[in-house]
Design a protein around this motif. Structure first.
Motif, short mmCIF file in Angstrom:
data_model
loop_
_atom_site.label_atom_id
_atom_site.label_comp_id
_atom_site.label_asym_id
_atom_site.label_seq_id
_atom_site.Cartn_x
_atom_site.Cartn_y
_atom_site.Cartn_z
N ILE A 1 2.77 -54.29 100.40
CA ILE A 1 2.78 -52.94 100.01
C ILE A 1 1.86 -52.22 99.53
CG2 ILE A 1 4.44 -51.34 98.56
CD1 ILE A 1 6.88 -53.69 99.05
N TYR A 2 1.29 -52.63 98.41
CA TYR A 2 0.36 -51.93 97.99
C TYR A 2 -1.07 -52.08 98.33
CZ TYR A 2 3.62 -51.51 94.26
OH TYR A 2 4.82 -50.94 93.39
N PRO B 1 4.21 -47.28 94.42
CA PRO B 1 4.40 -47.73 95.89
C PRO B 1 4.37 -46.90 96.91
CG PRO B 1 6.42 -47.65 94.48
CD PRO B 1 5.54 -47.31 93.59
N PRO B 2 3.51 -47.44 97.96
CA PRO B 2 3.56 -46.86 99.30
C PRO B 2 4.67 -47.04 99.99
CG PRO B 2 1.39 -47.87 98.64
CD PRO B 2 2.54 -48.22 97.81
N LEU B 3 4.96 -46.25 101.30
CA LEU B 3 5.95 -46.41 102.03
C LEU B 3 5.30 -47.08 103.51
CD1 LEU B 3 8.88 -45.72 102.87
CD2 LEU B 3 8.13 -43.70 104.00
N ILE B 4 5.84 -48.12 103.69
CA ILE B 4 5.13 -49.04 104.69
C ILE B 4 6.38 -49.10 105.80
CG2 ILE B 4 3.35 -50.06 103.21
CD1 ILE B 4 5.06 -52.65 103.38
N ALA B 5 7.24 -48.88 105.54
CA ALA B 5 8.41 -48.87 106.60
C ALA B 5 8.68 -47.82 107.40
CB ALA B 5 9.80 -49.29 105.84
N PRO B 6 8.86 -47.53 108.62
CA PRO B 6 9.00 -46.45 109.48
C PRO B 6 10.67 -45.81 108.83
CG PRO B 6 9.67 -48.49 110.71
CD PRO B 6 8.93 -48.81 109.47
N ASN C 1 13.29 -54.30 82.91
CA ASN C 1 13.54 -53.06 83.83
C ASN C 1 12.58 -51.88 83.71
OD1 ASN C 1 15.35 -54.53 85.66
ND2 ASN C 1 17.32 -53.53 84.42
N GLU C 2 12.31 -52.02 82.51
CA GLU C 2 11.47 -50.71 82.15
C GLU C 2 10.08 -50.68 82.74
OE1 GLU C 2 11.63 -51.13 77.98
OE2 GLU C 2 13.60 -50.16 77.52
N GLY C 3 9.57 -51.87 83.05
CA GLY C 3 8.39 -52.04 83.98
C GLY C 3 8.46 -51.91 85.40
N LYS C 4 9.61 -51.46 85.87
CA LYS C 4 9.77 -51.34 87.42
C LYS C 4 9.30 -50.03 87.83
CE LYS C 4 12.15 -55.35 88.20
NZ LYS C 4 11.56 -56.02 89.39
N SER C 5 8.99 -50.08 89.39
CA SER C 5 8.49 -48.95 90.00
C SER C 5 9.84 -48.29 90.66
CB SER C 5 7.72 -49.25 91.16
OG SER C 5 8.20 -49.94 92.30
#
Length: 349
Positions: free
Chosen positions: A20-21, A154-159, A260-264
């Motif tokens: 992903i990254y 996070p980047p989007l890698i899914a179409p 959870n507070e550390g999530k993206s």
């Protein structure tokens, strides 16, 4: 800054995070510019490090290193001895490992694994030039532990799919598809809204829910009407499944815990990738990307609020489809891989 030559991903197996990254978002463009990138799995046992070590030093002397999450102890000791042989070293992290190890609501085996990683993390940080975290909140937790901390969301890698599944009005024969595709680490978040799901599915026959927990689905969820429980999939298989599966509504509950507070906000991208509009807990990180009523819904922790939100989307199919279209447009903008490409290009040494 000089153009780069090589990156080595020294992997402990955290393939989703690496893809992903870095590997799927930025590396294709980097390779077009002549950058060499390889991924080497850091096998668990010291014999493997002893076997591969000299070869790695010969092949990758001077290369930049990307470390993700952890390394086995034998590899960590090897890297400490040979740190001088490599260039810029980045530690990529998308979870608060220490908080996970301390969270009693998480599965015991997961907590034990995270505790082992947390124990090694200070040694990893000492070897790195930079820590790259997935959110501002997670970066803030590392700022006291490292002098150079950056954020790469996070980047989007899914179409993104077409939204043809919204064309036909849902019915008993073609029901609404509601999905939860989180891991067991979010089981307690899902269990918290289970009363809302019970109220909904007992009242409606035009909706189905998919919870990808397989045999780990607890009885309180497994006995829900109109529920399917596919087994969790390995990363590569899940990506293929995600590209085929369509949902109308995605569920992303997130209770307020240190872990959870550390999530993206990656669930926003995941739900868009399956063609859905999401219902999200009204807290960070979702408040960073979700505009309530425009590209998703933000709700409080009370299960009744989740029931009301679900009913709102189900009872207003045209508005729900419009929100899904806006979520897709925002996912393309927020998750544009160019952000990751630019980020990594500035870190060449």
């Amino acid at each position: 800054m000089n153009q780069p030559s090589r990156w080595l991903v020294l992997s402990d197996g955290a393939k989703p995070t690496e893809d992903i990254y870095f590997l799927e978002s930025a590396v294709p463009a980097l390779r077009e510019k002549g950058v060499q990138v390889e991924r080497v799995v850091a096998a668990r046992f010291f014999a493997a490090a002893r076997f591969h070590g000299p070869s790695l030093l010969r092949r990758f002397a001077g290369a930049n290193l990307l470390l993700c999450r952890s390394l086995p102890p034998s590899w960590l000791r090897w890297l400490a001895r040979h740190r001088h042989a490599f260039g810029y070293v980045v530690y990529l992290i998308d979870d608060d490992i220490v908080a996970a190890a301390d969270d009693v609501t998480l599965p015991a085996a997961y907590r034990q694994r995270m505790a082992g990683i947390a124990k090694r993390q200070p040694d990893l940080l000492a070897l790195c030039d930079e820590v790259v975290a997935c959110s501002d909140a997670l970066a803030a937790r590392f700022s006291a532990r490292h002098s150079n901390v950056s954020v790469l969301t996070p980047p989007l890698i899914a179409p993104l799919p077409t939204l043809k599944h919204f064309d036909a009005p849902p019915s008993v024969h073609s029901p609404w598809q509601i999905g939860f595709h989180g891991t067991r680490a979010h089981l307690q978040d899902l269990l918290h809204i289970t009363p809302a799901l019970w109220a909904l599915f007992n009242a409606r026959q035009d909706s189905q829910c998919e919870v990808m927990l397989g045999k780990h689905t607890p009885p309180a969820l497994a006995s829900l009407p109109n529920l399917s429980m596919p087994d969790p999939l390995p990363w590569s298989a899940f990506r293929h499944y995600q590209a085929r599966r369509r949902v109308h509504i995605g569920l992303a509950p997130l209770l307020q815990t240190p872990f959870n507070e550390g999530k993206s906000f990656i669930k926003f991208l995941d739900i868009a990738a399956m063609g859905g509009v999401g219902i999200y807990s009204n807290r960070y990180p979702y408040t960073e990307v979700v505009q309530h009523g425009e590209n998703g819904l933000l709700v409080g922790d009370a299960p009744n609020e989740w029931r009301v939100a679900l009913q709102q989307l189900l009872n207003n199919p045209e508005a729900t489809a419009n929100m899904s279209r806006q979520a897709a447009a925002d996912a393309l903008r927020i998750g544009a891989p160019q952000h990751a490409i630019d980020f990594w290009q500035t870190r060449q040494r």
